[in-house]
Design an enzyme around this catalytic site. Structure first.
Site, PDB file in Angstrom:
ATOM      1  N   ASP A  88       0.837  -1.210   0.037  1.00 47.41           N
ATOM      2  CA  ASP A  88       0.037   0.035   0.084  1.00 47.41           C
ATOM      3  C   ASP A  88       0.929   1.308   0.145  1.00 47.41           C
ATOM      4  O   ASP A  88       2.133   1.282   0.188  1.00 47.41           O
ATOM      5  CB  ASP A  88      -0.818  -0.094   1.412  1.00 47.41           C
TER       6      ASP A  88
ATOM      7  N   GLY B 167      -3.278   5.050  -7.857  1.00 42.90           N
ATOM      8  CA  GLY B 167      -3.262   5.927  -9.148  1.00 42.90           C
ATOM      9  C   GLY B 167      -2.152   6.840  -9.141  1.00 42.90           C
ATOM     10  O   GLY B 167      -1.510   7.802  -9.954  1.00 42.90           O
TER      11      GLY B 167
ATOM     12  N   ASP C 143      -9.936   3.833  -3.006  1.00 42.50           N
ATOM     13  CA  ASP C 143     -10.611   2.613  -2.688  1.00 42.50           C
ATOM     14  C   ASP C 143     -12.314   2.406  -3.261  1.00 42.50           C
ATOM     15  O   ASP C 143     -12.899   3.539  -3.625  1.00 42.50           O
ATOM     16  CB  ASP C 143     -11.023   2.279  -1.131  1.00 42.50           C
TER      17      ASP C 143
END
Ligand code: GLA
Length: 377
Positions: free
Chosen positions: A152, A190, A210
């Site tokens: 992440d 992105g 999300d």
């Protein structure tokens, strides 16, 4: 000399044929990865019992055999602090048996284990992240038997935010040094245009923030993902996020359209619901083998939108000169959508599972907030 030239020519042709040209293809994701992830349904409320029961349910319910192989534990599997030696460890309350035992359990059922971390010092839920511990953490995660790792973007400092590629390339290299093959899921939402460098570094890369179980949001993500279609191909895929099929928030028709769009876009099919307790309707969506085949088609071409508006047409090229067509009605009212199929004369209805003969222009009634899907032929 002539031999060298011939060799060069062959090499050039081989390079030109690869799609996309800069993807590294280590064989781990020739088709979009499929599986399950804990996040959409369980958030931080995840533990080893749920993961084990999920693994069992994937087997018993036929999902594993339909292709759903990765069992991915998202954020919150790790303890809030590292051990006295600075090593990452599983949360002792949620995962008392430890990750290696969980990996064994999952592997014994013909499934693969996915874990989660973040590029910064903390994950999005404030758990220990990679920064400053990259080599130790990645070696450990690999030695525990993980097969997939989502990395992440939380905690990324300014330098990483400017250009995340070097930090993620380092993750790739350290995984490479571990000697274990892991699917690498890049999750920068992105940021830093991951579709540009993702194909060289990982196997899938999130293109947006999300997902939410809302019709408008799902359509918005699909539209963004569509812009990146040319960057996907065997080895690396655009990731519009895991599925919301089976979760609260969308009607059945909306969920079918969501699944159909993801399949048409060759997206990773990662179920995000509680697969231990599924309605028959949910099961039928996730186990629609004809749609899974569209997603997993060996050509690996991401379909795209060819007609925009309230009523849209999306097309995906398939192996054997076939095509998948999705007719999307974004509006509330039932509408008749049209699409030219050339000389095919018949199309396969991928939701009704039957052939249907057609004139050169296929005309289909599509209800509001729904999508019909066909293969030609
Ligand atoms: C971010 C990611 C999500 C999920 C959560 C976990 O928001 O984009 O997919 O992993 O973090 O905290």
């Amino acid at each position: 000399m002539r031999f060298v030239l011939a060799l060069l020519a062959t090499a050039t042709i081989a390079l030109a044929a690869a799609t996309p040209a800069d993807a590294f293809d280590d064989g781990l994701a020739r088709t979009p990865p499929m599986g399950w992830s804990s996040w959409n349904r369980f958030g931080c409320d995840i533990g080893e019992q749920t993961v084990r029961e999920t693994a069992d349910a994937l087997v018993v319910g036929g999902m594993r055999d339909a292709g759903y192989r990765y069992v991915n534990v998202d954020d919150c599997w790790m303890a809030p602090t590292r051990d006295a030696f600075g090593r990452l460890r599983a949360d002792p309350w949620r995962f008392p048996g430890g990750i290696p035992a969980l990996a064994d359990y999952v592997h014994a059922r013909g499934l693969r284990l996915g874990l989660y971390t973040s590029i910064g010092a903390r994950t999005c839920q404030g758990r220990p992240g990679l920064a400053g511990h990259e080599s130790g953490d990645l070696a450990r995660i690999a030695s525990w038997g993980a097969d997939y790792l989502k990395v992440d973007f939380c905690g990324a400092n300014g330098a990483v935010r400017g250009d995340p590629a070097p930090a993620y390339a380092r993750v790739r290299d350290l995984i490479g040094q571990s000697g274990r093959k892991l699917v690498l899921g890049i999750c920068t939402w992105g940021q830093g245009l991951p579709w540009r460098w993702g194909p060289r570094i990982g196997h899938m890369w999130r293109v947006t923030g999300d997902i939410r179980p809302e019709w408008r949001w799902v359509l918005k993500i699909a539209g963004r993902n569509d812009l990146r279609a040319r960057h996907a191909g065997p080895g690396g895929w655009n990731d519009p996020d895991s599925l919301e099929v089976g979760n609260r928030g969308m009607t059945v028709r909306e969920q079918r359209a969501h699944f159909g769009l993801w399949a048409l876009m060759a997206a990773p099919l990662i179920a995000g619901n509680d697969v231990r307790h599924m309605s028959r309707v949910t099961r039928r969506i996730l186990l629609n083998r004809e749609l899974i085949a569209v997603d997993q088609d060996r050509l690996g071409s991401q379909g795209h939108r060819v007609r925009r508006g309230l009523h849209e047409v999306w097309i995906k090229r398939l192996a054997g000169r076939a095509r998948a067509v999705l007719l999307l009605n974004r509006g509330r009212r039932t509408a008749v959508l049209r699409f030219g199929i050339g000389r095919a004369r018949r199309v396969r209805d991928l939701w009704r599972h039957r052939w249907r003969s057609s004139a050169r222009t296929l005309r289909v009634r599509v209800r509001g907030h729904a999508a019909a899907m066909f293969r030609v032929p």
